[in-house]
Design a protein around this motif. Structure first.
Motif, PDB file in Angstrom:
ATOM      1  N   PHE A  74      34.764  31.798  36.977  1.00  0.00           N
ATOM      2  CA  PHE A  74      35.748  32.853  36.716  1.00  0.00           C
ATOM      3  C   PHE A  74      35.097  34.232  36.683  1.00  0.00           C
ATOM      4  O   PHE A  74      35.650  35.191  37.225  1.00  0.00           O
ATOM      5  N   ILE A  75      33.926  34.332  36.071  1.00  0.00           N
ATOM      6  CA  ILE A  75      33.231  35.618  36.030  1.00  0.00           C
ATOM      7  C   ILE A  75      32.939  36.121  37.443  1.00  0.00           C
ATOM      8  O   ILE A  75      33.101  37.310  37.747  1.00  0.00           O
ATOM      9  N   LEU A  76      32.529  35.211  38.322  1.00  0.00           N
ATOM     10  CA  LEU A  76      32.262  35.584  39.713  1.00  0.00           C
ATOM     11  C   LEU A  76      33.517  36.079  40.429  1.00  0.00           C
ATOM     12  O   LEU A  76      33.434  36.907  41.346  1.00  0.00           O
ATOM     13  N   CYS A  77      34.677  35.584  39.994  1.00  0.00           N
ATOM     14  CA  CYS A  77      35.927  35.920  40.676  1.00  0.00           C
ATOM     15  C   CYS A  77      36.684  37.091  40.056  1.00  0.00           C
ATOM     16  O   CYS A  77      37.674  37.559  40.637  1.00  0.00           O
ATOM     17  N   ILE A  78      36.259  37.563  38.889  1.00  0.00           N
ATOM     18  CA  ILE A  78      36.962  38.678  38.252  1.00  0.00           C
ATOM     19  C   ILE A  78      36.967  39.944  39.118  1.00  0.00           C
ATOM     20  O   ILE A  78      38.010  40.598  39.250  1.00  0.00           O
ATOM     21  N   PRO A  79      35.829  40.335  39.721  1.00  0.00           N
ATOM     22  CA  PRO A  79      35.868  41.549  40.562  1.00  0.00           C
ATOM     23  C   PRO A  79      36.898  41.465  41.690  1.00  0.00           C
ATOM     24  O   PRO A  79      37.632  42.433  41.937  1.00  0.00           O
ATOM     25  N   SER A  80      36.988  40.317  42.351  1.00  0.00           N
ATOM     26  CA  SER A  80      37.962  40.187  43.439  1.00  0.00           C
ATOM     27  C   SER A  80      39.386  40.223  42.895  1.00  0.00           C
ATOM     28  O   SER A  80      40.289  40.767  43.536  1.00  0.00           O
ATOM     29  N   LEU A  81      39.601  39.663  41.698  1.00  0.00           N
ATOM     30  CA  LEU A  81      40.930  39.718  41.089  1.00  0.00           C
ATOM     31  C   LEU A  81      41.340  41.160  40.834  1.00  0.00           C
ATOM     32  O   LEU A  81      42.475  41.560  41.152  1.00  0.00           O
ATOM     33  N   TYR A  82      40.432  41.947  40.296  1.00  0.00           N
ATOM     34  CA  TYR A  82      40.764  43.343  40.019  1.00  0.00           C
ATOM     35  C   TYR A  82      41.010  44.116  41.306  1.00  0.00           C
ATOM     36  O   TYR A  82      41.981  44.880  41.411  1.00  0.00           O
ATOM     37  N   ILE A  83      40.143  43.913  42.301  1.00  0.00           N
ATOM     38  CA  ILE A  83      40.282  44.651  43.559  1.00  0.00           C
ATOM     39  C   ILE A  83      41.562  44.256  44.285  1.00  0.00           C
ATOM     40  O   ILE A  83      42.310  45.114  44.773  1.00  0.00           O
ATOM     41  N   PHE A  84      41.858  42.951  44.341  1.00  0.00           N
ATOM     42  CA  PHE A  84      43.101  42.507  44.980  1.00  0.00           C
ATOM     43  C   PHE A  84      44.306  43.109  44.281  1.00  0.00           C
ATOM     44  O   PHE A  84      45.247  43.571  44.932  1.00  0.00           O
ATOM     45  N   SER A  85      44.281  43.089  42.958  1.00  0.00           N
ATOM     46  CA  SER A  85      45.411  43.623  42.185  1.00  0.00           C
ATOM     47  C   SER A  85      45.557  45.124  42.409  1.00  0.00           C
ATOM     48  O   SER A  85      46.673  45.629  42.565  1.00  0.00           O
ATOM     49  N   ALA A  86      44.432  45.835  42.421  1.00  0.00           N
ATOM     50  CA  ALA A  86      44.472  47.286  42.622  1.00  0.00           C
ATOM     51  C   ALA A  86      44.970  47.634  44.022  1.00  0.00           C
ATOM     52  O   ALA A  86      45.773  48.558  44.196  1.00  0.00           O
ATOM     53  N   LEU A  87      44.517  46.892  45.034  1.00  0.00           N
ATOM     54  CA  LEU A  87      44.968  47.136  46.405  1.00  0.00           C
ATOM     55  C   LEU A  87      46.468  46.910  46.544  1.00  0.00           C
ATOM     56  O   LEU A  87      47.140  47.585  47.340  1.00  0.00           O
ATOM     57  N   ARG A  95      39.575  46.868  31.571  1.00  0.00           N
ATOM     58  CA  ARG A  95      39.594  46.364  30.201  1.00  0.00           C
ATOM     59  C   ARG A  95      40.834  45.525  29.938  1.00  0.00           C
ATOM     60  O   ARG A  95      40.776  44.473  29.303  1.00  0.00           O
ATOM     61  N   GLN A  96      41.984  45.992  30.410  1.00  0.00           N
ATOM     62  CA  GLN A  96      43.219  45.243  30.217  1.00  0.00           C
ATOM     63  C   GLN A  96      43.170  43.912  30.962  1.00  0.00           C
ATOM     64  O   GLN A  96      43.599  42.880  30.431  1.00  0.00           O
ATOM     65  N   LEU A  97      42.622  43.929  32.173  1.00  0.00           N
ATOM     66  CA  LEU A  97      42.521  42.696  32.947  1.00  0.00           C
ATOM     67  C   LEU A  97      41.589  41.699  32.266  1.00  0.00           C
ATOM     68  O   LEU A  97      41.873  40.496  32.229  1.00  0.00           O
ATOM     69  N   LEU A  98      40.501  42.198  31.704  1.00  0.00           N
ATOM     70  CA  LEU A  98      39.592  41.310  30.969  1.00  0.00           C
ATOM     71  C   LEU A  98      40.279  40.712  29.751  1.00  0.00           C
ATOM     72  O   LEU A  98      40.109  39.532  29.439  1.00  0.00           O
ATOM     73  N   GLY A  99      41.067  41.524  29.046  1.00  0.00           N
ATOM     74  CA  GLY A  99      41.798  41.025  27.889  1.00  0.00           C
ATOM     75  C   GLY A  99      42.785  39.941  28.270  1.00  0.00           C
ATOM     76  O   GLY A  99      42.863  38.887  27.620  1.00  0.00           O
ATOM     77  N   VAL A 100      43.540  40.184  29.342  1.00  0.00           N
ATOM     78  CA  VAL A 100      44.485  39.176  29.836  1.00  0.00           C
ATOM     79  C   VAL A 100      43.745  37.912  30.254  1.00  0.00           C
ATOM     80  O   VAL A 100      44.186  36.784  29.992  1.00  0.00           O
ATOM     81  N   SER A 101      42.594  38.086  30.905  1.00  0.00           N
ATOM     82  CA  SER A 101      41.802  36.949  31.371  1.00  0.00           C
ATOM     83  C   SER A 101      41.286  36.107  30.212  1.00  0.00           C
ATOM     84  O   SER A 101      41.212  34.876  30.311  1.00  0.00           O
ATOM     85  N   VAL A 102      40.920  36.760  29.111  1.00  0.00           N
ATOM     86  CA  VAL A 102      40.452  36.032  27.930  1.00  0.00           C
ATOM     87  C   VAL A 102      41.585  35.192  27.346  1.00  0.00           C
ATOM     88  O   VAL A 102      41.374  34.048  26.924  1.00  0.00           O
ATOM     89  N   VAL A 103      42.788  35.742  27.325  1.00  0.00           N
ATOM     90  CA  VAL A 103      43.940  34.963  26.870  1.00  0.00           C
ATOM     91  C   VAL A 103      44.152  33.761  27.790  1.00  0.00           C
ATOM     92  O   VAL A 103      44.443  32.651  27.329  1.00  0.00           O
ATOM     93  N   GLY A 104      43.970  33.965  29.098  1.00  0.00           N
ATOM     94  CA  GLY A 104      44.071  32.860  30.039  1.00  0.00           C
ATOM     95  C   GLY A 104      43.016  31.804  29.793  1.00  0.00           C
ATOM     96  O   GLY A 104      43.293  30.598  29.854  1.00  0.00           O
ATOM     97  N   LEU A 105      41.788  32.247  29.506  1.00  0.00           N
ATOM     98  CA  LEU A 105      40.707  31.304  29.218  1.00  0.00           C
ATOM     99  C   LEU A 105      40.995  30.507  27.956  1.00  0.00           C
ATOM    100  O   LEU A 105      40.745  29.299  27.891  1.00  0.00           O
ATOM    101  N   ALA A 106      41.545  31.175  26.939  1.00  0.00           N
ATOM    102  CA  ALA A 106      41.899  30.474  25.702  1.00  0.00           C
ATOM    103  C   ALA A 106      43.004  29.457  25.953  1.00  0.00           C
ATOM    104  O   ALA A 106      43.011  28.368  25.361  1.00  0.00           O
TER     105      ALA A 106
END
Length: 200
Positions: A74-87, A95-106
């Motif tokens: 997941f850590i390896l894929c976070i940059p692509s998630l942010y870039i895809f979402s931004a595009l 920061r918000q995406l990381l927070g959401v991702s942590v909730v997903g991990l939980a």
């Protein structure tokens, strides 16, 4: 949103939690506690999964390997998630995406926690390595799908918030389908490298 860690918040009040993350009212300590909880559950699940083999070293190895497989992928894929979402035009910060991702991990960890008694039972009574391997792979895959679903809900919450503020942001959820494929491929390759499923 209180910094107090509660499973009920993640299970039943995710939308409230997403709103708090997007507003910046969730403390770092709360998110860190979610991360620690998630790592602990994944480690325990890997440990139980490894008990199919009568070797304590294998139990520890499977525990560590499952953590690396899930978290590192997941850590390896976070940059692509942010870039895809931004595009696509999603209005969300790193920061918000990381927070959401942590909730997903939980959420992923909670699903594994729910599956833990089943995994223990079949690992204890079954003699078929392939059956137990496939069963655990399916349960882990279900947990990871829930991870992606929760991230989608978090991005949707960010879109709704941006829309009420008149920013003209697009929802961009369809890009998650492409990203989920990347996430799945990376996870499978990581699993093959780490061999978390009953090391020989």
């Amino acid at each position: 949103m209180s910094d107090r860690f509660t499973l009920n918040t993640v299970l039943k009040r995710r939308q409230d939690l997403f709103r708090a993350i997007l507003d910046g009212s969730v403390g770092e300590s709360f998110l860190m506690m979610l991360v620690v909880f998630s790592l602990a559950v994944i480690a325990v699940y890997g440990f139980v999964m490894g008990t199919f083999v009568s070797d304590f070293n294998v139990w520890l190895r499977d525990s560590q390997s499952l953590i690396v497989t899930i978290v590192a992928s997941f850590i390896l894929c976070i940059p692509s998630l942010y870039i895809f979402s931004a595009l696509r035009g999603a209005d969300i910060t790193v920061r918000q995406l990381l927070g959401v991702s942590v909730v997903g991990l939980a959420t992923l960890a909670l699903v594994l926690l729910g599956f833990l008694p089943v995994a223990w039972f079949f690992t204890s009574v079954s003699d078929g390595v392939e059956f137990v391997r496939i069963m655990n792979s399916v349960m882990i895959a279900i947990a990871m799908i829930m991870h992606v679903v929760v991230i989608a809900k978090g991005l949707s919450a960010a879109y709704e918030r941006a829309k009420t503020q008149g920013s003209g942001a697009r929802e961009g959820l369809e890009i998650l389908g492409l990203w989920a494929v990347v996430y799945a491929v990376v996870t499978v390759q990581m699993a093959l490298q780490m061999e978390p499923f009953f090391s020989k």
